[in-house]
Every structure is written in structure tokens, then in C-alpha cells.
Scaffold this motif. Structure first.
Motif, PDB file in Angstrom:
ATOM      1  N   MET A  71     -50.903  18.773  63.296  1.00  0.00           N
ATOM      2  CA  MET A  71     -52.193  19.300  62.859  1.00  0.00           C
ATOM      3  C   MET A  71     -52.431  20.650  63.528  1.00  0.00           C
ATOM      4  SD  MET A  71     -55.957  17.510  62.895  1.00  0.00           S
ATOM      5  CE  MET A  71     -56.024  17.168  64.659  1.00  0.00           C
ATOM      6  N   ARG A  72     -52.756  21.648  62.719  1.00  0.00           N
ATOM      7  CA  ARG A  72     -53.037  22.974  63.235  1.00  0.00           C
ATOM      8  C   ARG A  72     -54.515  23.076  63.601  1.00  0.00           C
ATOM      9  NH1 ARG A  72     -50.897  27.247  59.019  1.00  0.00           N
ATOM     10  NH2 ARG A  72     -51.825  25.794  57.538  1.00  0.00           N
ATOM     11  N   ILE A  73     -54.787  23.416  64.859  1.00  0.00           N
ATOM     12  CA  ILE A  73     -56.160  23.524  65.336  1.00  0.00           C
ATOM     13  C   ILE A  73     -56.376  24.940  65.853  1.00  0.00           C
ATOM     14  CG2 ILE A  73     -57.907  22.597  66.902  1.00  0.00           C
ATOM     15  CD1 ILE A  73     -55.963  20.094  67.069  1.00  0.00           C
ATOM     16  N   GLY A  74     -57.351  25.615  65.279  1.00  0.00           N
ATOM     17  CA  GLY A  74     -57.632  26.988  65.681  1.00  0.00           C
ATOM     18  C   GLY A  74     -59.080  27.168  66.074  1.00  0.00           C
ATOM     19  N   ILE A  75     -59.436  28.397  66.348  1.00  0.00           N
ATOM     20  CA  ILE A  75     -60.793  28.748  66.755  1.00  0.00           C
ATOM     21  C   ILE A  75     -61.225  30.003  65.996  1.00  0.00           C
ATOM     22  CG2 ILE A  75     -62.254  29.502  68.686  1.00  0.00           C
ATOM     23  CD1 ILE A  75     -60.484  27.819  70.523  1.00  0.00           C
ATOM     24  N   SER A  76     -62.479  30.037  65.608  1.00  0.00           N
ATOM     25  CA  SER A  76     -63.016  31.199  64.900  1.00  0.00           C
ATOM     26  C   SER A  76     -63.572  32.210  65.894  1.00  0.00           C
ATOM     27  CB  SER A  76     -64.127  30.765  63.943  1.00  0.00           C
ATOM     28  OG  SER A  76     -64.787  31.898  63.403  1.00  0.00           O
ATOM     29  N   SER A  77     -63.348  33.480  65.599  1.00  0.00           N
ATOM     30  CA  SER A  77     -63.935  34.534  66.434  1.00  0.00           C
ATOM     31  C   SER A  77     -65.454  34.501  66.366  1.00  0.00           C
ATOM     32  CB  SER A  77     -63.408  35.905  65.992  1.00  0.00           C
ATOM     33  OG  SER A  77     -63.892  36.249  64.694  1.00  0.00           O
ATOM     34  N   ALA A  78     -66.010  33.843  65.344  1.00  0.00           N
ATOM     35  CA  ALA A  78     -67.462  33.742  65.200  1.00  0.00           C
ATOM     36  C   ALA A  78     -68.104  32.990  66.363  1.00  0.00           C
ATOM     37  CB  ALA A  78     -67.808  33.051  63.881  1.00  0.00           C
ATOM     38  N   CYS A  79     -67.326  32.185  67.072  1.00  0.00           N
ATOM     39  CA  CYS A  79     -67.858  31.430  68.213  1.00  0.00           C
ATOM     40  C   CYS A  79     -68.419  32.352  69.296  1.00  0.00           C
ATOM     41  CB  CYS A  79     -66.769  30.553  68.826  1.00  0.00           C
ATOM     42  SG  CYS A  79     -66.140  29.244  67.760  1.00  0.00           S
TER      43      CYS A  79
ATOM     44  N   ASP B 278     -67.170  22.745  55.806  1.00  0.00           N
ATOM     45  CA  ASP B 278     -67.842  22.975  57.081  1.00  0.00           C
ATOM     46  C   ASP B 278     -68.712  21.763  57.390  1.00  0.00           C
ATOM     47  OD1 ASP B 278     -69.829  23.844  59.072  1.00  0.00           O
ATOM     48  OD2 ASP B 278     -68.938  25.831  58.799  1.00  0.00           O
ATOM     49  N   ILE B 279     -68.429  21.087  58.501  1.00  0.00           N
ATOM     50  CA  ILE B 279     -69.130  19.847  58.851  1.00  0.00           C
ATOM     51  C   ILE B 279     -70.616  20.103  59.132  1.00  0.00           C
ATOM     52  CG2 ILE B 279     -69.146  17.829  60.351  1.00  0.00           C
ATOM     53  CD1 ILE B 279     -66.571  18.165  58.706  1.00  0.00           C
ATOM     54  N   LYS B 280     -70.914  21.090  59.980  1.00  0.00           N
ATOM     55  CA  LYS B 280     -72.311  21.347  60.349  1.00  0.00           C
ATOM     56  C   LYS B 280     -73.153  21.741  59.136  1.00  0.00           C
ATOM     57  CE  LYS B 280     -71.607  26.197  61.733  1.00  0.00           C
ATOM     58  NZ  LYS B 280     -70.155  26.217  61.406  1.00  0.00           N
ATOM     59  N   GLN B 281     -72.531  22.481  58.211  1.00  0.00           N
ATOM     60  CA  GLN B 281     -73.269  22.894  57.019  1.00  0.00           C
ATOM     61  C   GLN B 281     -73.534  21.704  56.094  1.00  0.00           C
ATOM     62  OE1 GLN B 281     -74.706  25.713  56.521  1.00  0.00           O
ATOM     63  NE2 GLN B 281     -73.759  26.985  58.092  1.00  0.00           N
ATOM     64  N   ALA B 282     -72.628  20.747  56.088  1.00  0.00           N
ATOM     65  CA  ALA B 282     -72.865  19.519  55.318  1.00  0.00           C
ATOM     66  C   ALA B 282     -74.055  18.774  55.908  1.00  0.00           C
ATOM     67  CB  ALA B 282     -71.612  18.641  55.337  1.00  0.00           C
TER      68      ALA B 282
ATOM     69  N   ILE C  19     -58.436  24.032  51.645  1.00  0.00           N
ATOM     70  CA  ILE C  19     -57.383  24.751  52.362  1.00  0.00           C
ATOM     71  C   ILE C  19     -57.833  25.228  53.742  1.00  0.00           C
ATOM     72  CG2 ILE C  19     -56.148  25.470  50.287  1.00  0.00           C
ATOM     73  CD1 ILE C  19     -57.434  28.259  50.646  1.00  0.00           C
ATOM     74  N   ASN C  20     -59.085  24.938  54.098  1.00  0.00           N
ATOM     75  CA  ASN C  20     -59.576  25.339  55.417  1.00  0.00           C
ATOM     76  C   ASN C  20     -60.728  24.425  55.805  1.00  0.00           C
ATOM     77  OD1 ASN C  20     -59.404  27.058  57.669  1.00  0.00           O
ATOM     78  ND2 ASN C  20     -61.057  28.378  56.927  1.00  0.00           N
ATOM     79  N   VAL C  21     -60.840  24.114  57.090  1.00  0.00           N
ATOM     80  CA  VAL C  21     -61.932  23.277  57.587  1.00  0.00           C
ATOM     81  C   VAL C  21     -62.549  23.929  58.803  1.00  0.00           C
ATOM     82  CG1 VAL C  21     -62.604  21.048  58.550  1.00  0.00           C
ATOM     83  CG2 VAL C  21     -60.878  21.137  56.741  1.00  0.00           C
ATOM     84  N   HIS C  22     -63.868  24.108  58.770  1.00  0.00           N
ATOM     85  CA  HIS C  22     -64.610  24.489  59.970  1.00  0.00           C
ATOM     86  C   HIS C  22     -65.019  23.189  60.646  1.00  0.00           C
ATOM     87  CE1 HIS C  22     -65.890  28.679  58.296  1.00  0.00           C
ATOM     88  NE2 HIS C  22     -64.655  28.665  58.771  1.00  0.00           N
TER      89      HIS C  22
ATOM     90  N   ILE D 121     -60.328  24.666  61.987  1.00  0.00           N
ATOM     91  CA  ILE D 121     -60.785  25.788  62.789  1.00  0.00           C
ATOM     92  C   ILE D 121     -62.106  25.436  63.467  1.00  0.00           C
ATOM     93  CG2 ILE D 121     -61.415  28.230  62.769  1.00  0.00           C
ATOM     94  CD1 ILE D 121     -58.534  27.808  61.934  1.00  0.00           C
ATOM     95  N   ILE D 122     -62.105  25.402  64.780  1.00  0.00           N
ATOM     96  CA  ILE D 122     -63.338  25.128  65.519  1.00  0.00           C
ATOM     97  C   ILE D 122     -64.291  26.307  65.326  1.00  0.00           C
ATOM     98  CG2 ILE D 122     -64.357  24.783  67.802  1.00  0.00           C
ATOM     99  CD1 ILE D 122     -61.683  23.473  68.628  1.00  0.00           C
ATOM    100  N   GLU D 123     -65.442  26.026  64.727  1.00  0.00           N
ATOM    101  CA  GLU D 123     -66.436  27.076  64.514  1.00  0.00           C
ATOM    102  C   GLU D 123     -67.810  26.553  64.919  1.00  0.00           C
ATOM    103  OE1 GLU D 123     -67.406  30.090  60.922  1.00  0.00           O
ATOM    104  OE2 GLU D 123     -68.521  28.206  60.893  1.00  0.00           O
ATOM    105  N   VAL D 124     -68.293  27.070  66.027  1.00  0.00           N
ATOM    106  CA  VAL D 124     -69.633  26.739  66.517  1.00  0.00           C
ATOM    107  C   VAL D 124     -70.321  28.052  66.862  1.00  0.00           C
ATOM    108  CG1 VAL D 124     -68.990  24.452  67.381  1.00  0.00           C
ATOM    109  CG2 VAL D 124     -68.793  26.455  68.884  1.00  0.00           C
ATOM    110  N   TYR D 125     -71.539  27.961  67.394  1.00  0.00           N
ATOM    111  CA  TYR D 125     -72.266  29.146  67.808  1.00  0.00           C
ATOM    112  C   TYR D 125     -72.113  29.344  69.313  1.00  0.00           C
ATOM    113  CZ  TYR D 125     -74.206  28.362  63.188  1.00  0.00           C
ATOM    114  OH  TYR D 125     -74.338  28.153  61.839  1.00  0.00           O
ATOM    115  N   SER D 126     -72.324  30.564  69.770  1.00  0.00           N
ATOM    116  CA  SER D 126     -72.114  30.870  71.187  1.00  0.00           C
ATOM    117  C   SER D 126     -73.026  30.055  72.098  1.00  0.00           C
ATOM    118  CB  SER D 126     -72.321  32.367  71.446  1.00  0.00           C
ATOM    119  OG  SER D 126     -73.599  32.791  70.992  1.00  0.00           O
TER     120      SER D 126
END
Length: 262
Positions: free
Chosen positions: A1-9, A171-175, A194-197, A234-239
Motif C-alpha cells: 500500500m502506497r501511503i503519502g502526505i499532501s503538502s496541504a498539511c 476524501d474521508i473528512k469531506q464525506a 485513483i486517489n484517496v485523501h 495520501i494523508i491530508e489534514v490541516y496544520s
């Protein structure tokens, strides 16, 4: 499983190019780049960013623009405005091409009390998919609480009428913020996801790092992987959702343990 991080964090405290080293230090070798300003969509900037990513060994899988400024107007009935916004859209696609990205994470039309014309929306999405394809980019439509894409039914109706290939970003949080289960979007996205936040939520917060909330992330991950075994998470949360970069690393490791069944 590919796990990444968004620069938006790291928005708005760290410039996009400076997030790559931080992401790499967590152990991730894949990321999503959120282009936070128009100057970050230029060829000069993107060539420099790509060079930096290659040097430190991180793959830029997806690009995400500051979409609120132009994406809603890509469907505008005033032709001059629509074409002007289309040029901005092309700039993001070109940026994605330079960065070697697989997809462009797309928000689209703002939420309205009634559905926009479905046929017109489908035609507009077909046009955008064609443009993205010119740059070797897939359009990944994201479920977003303040956009029409918050509605699984709307997404389904538009997809049924489209002629071009459309893809999706879950996007889980948006759901959670939209009042729908993540599974309700997966039912619509099917193998076009093709992508998951990836993020978490609780009764107190709609956005947390994976492993800090109550969402059954393992069941979501397992179901998505059946549909598309290669999809990155892709891990995407707020700062404000973390106080140290170590928390991001711990969250990534939590996701890795999910795959191992722990």
C-alpha cells in the motif's frame, strides 16, 4: 500500500517546495502537491520543484490547485469568463505534466440548493477530461462538502451521461462533513477511484490524523484496494490537526499497520 502526505498539511506556514523534505523525513516517498498560488503553476517553478523531488527521491503523484478561484467558473454561461478560467485549468494540467503527476484533484461546481443541469455539467466535464488528457493527466473528481460533488447522486448522474473517462478522489473528512458515509461515494466511484485523501474523524472533530479518530479506516482501505490495488492513500489534514511532524510519521506508520492487519 502506497501511503503519502499532501503538502496541504503545512498550509499556510511553509512554502510548497519546502514541504518535500518534511514529507520525506516521515518516511513517505509519494506526495500530493497543492499549488497554493499562481506563481506555483509556472513552468519555471514546476521544473524546479520536479528537480527537487527527484533529487530527494519523492514521487509527486497528484496535483491540487487553489481551485475555489477558478474551477466553479469552468461551467459559466458567460463564454469569455469560461475560456479565461479554462486557461487557468490548462496551466494546472501543464504543471501536473511537468511534475510527472498521475492526476489532477478537481473540486468543480459550488454547492447550490438544486442540481445544475446534468447534461450541461456532463458536457463540461467531458471537455475538461479531454483537456487534461492532452497533458497526460487524469481528472480525479473529489467529493467536497461545499461543492456539488458532496452529493453521491449528483456524481452518479453526471458520470452516467459523460462520454470521456472520469476518475475520482475519495476524501474521508469531506464525506463526514457532507453527511454521507465514505462507502456511499465508493459505491459511485467503483474502480475509477485513483486517489484517496485519508484522514480520521470523531464526534468532536471532522478532521484528524489517521488513527486519532473513530472511523473504521481498515474497512475503507480494504474495500478501496479491492477496486484498485494500486491506489495511493495520501494523508491530508490541516496544520492545526498536529503539533509536530513526528505525529505525521506516527500516522503513516499506523496506516502501514492497517495493511498488515494489526
Amino acid at each position: 500500500m502506497r501511503i503519502g502526505i499532501s503538502s496541504a498539511c503545512f498550509y499556510p506556514y511553509i512554502n510548497t517546495e519546502d514541504t518535500l523534505e518534511i514529507i520525506k523525513e516521515t518516511g513517505a516517498d509519494i506526495c500530493e502537491v497543492f499549488l497554493e498560488a499562481e506563481c506555483e503553476t509556472t513552468e519555471e517553478y514546476c521544473l524546479s520543484l520536479k528537480e527537487k523531488a527527484d533529487k530527494i527521491g519523492i514521487d509527486i503523484y497528484s496535483v491540487h490547485p487553489y481551485s475555489v478561484s477558478f474551477e466553479p467558473f469552468l461551467f459559466d454561461r458567460y463564454e469569455r469568463r469560461r475560456l479565461e478560467m479554462e486557461r487557468k485549468f490548462r496551466a494546472i494540467c501543464r504543471a501536473g505534466e511537468i511534475l510527472g503527476a498521475e492526476c489532477y484533484v478537481f473540486h468543480g461546481i459550488r454547492k447550490t440548493p438544486d442540481f445544475p443541469n446534468i447534461d450541461n455539467t456532463a458536457k463540461g466535464m467531458d471537455n475538461l477530461c479531454k483537456i487534461a488528457g492532452e497533458y497526460g493527466i487524469k481528472l480525479a473528481w473529489e467529493n467536497v462538502a461545499w461543492c456539488m460533488s458532496c452529493s453521491p447522486r449528483f456524481l452518479e448522474l453526471v458520470r452516467e451521461r459523460m462520454k470521456e473517462d472520469i476518475y475520482f478522489n475519495l476524501d474521508i473528512k469531506q464525506a463526514v462533513r457532507s453527511g454521507y458515509s465514505p462507502e456511499s461515494y465508493i459505491d459511485v466511484f467503483k474502480d475509477r477511484i485513483i486517489n484517496v485523501h485519508i484522514n480520521d474523524a470523531s464526534k468532536k472533530s471532522t478532521c484528524l490524523l489517521p488513527g486519532q479518530g473513530d472511523i473504521d479506516l481498515k474497512s475503507i482501505v480494504d474495500r478501496v484496494k479491492i477496486l484498485n490495488p494500486d491506489v495511493p492513500f495520501i494523508i491530508e489534514v490541516y496544520s492545526e490537526n498536529f503539533t509536530s511532524y513526528k505525529e505525521l510519521k506516527i500516522s503513516k506508520e499506523y496506516m502501514e499497520r492497517l495493511e498488515e492487519g494489526e
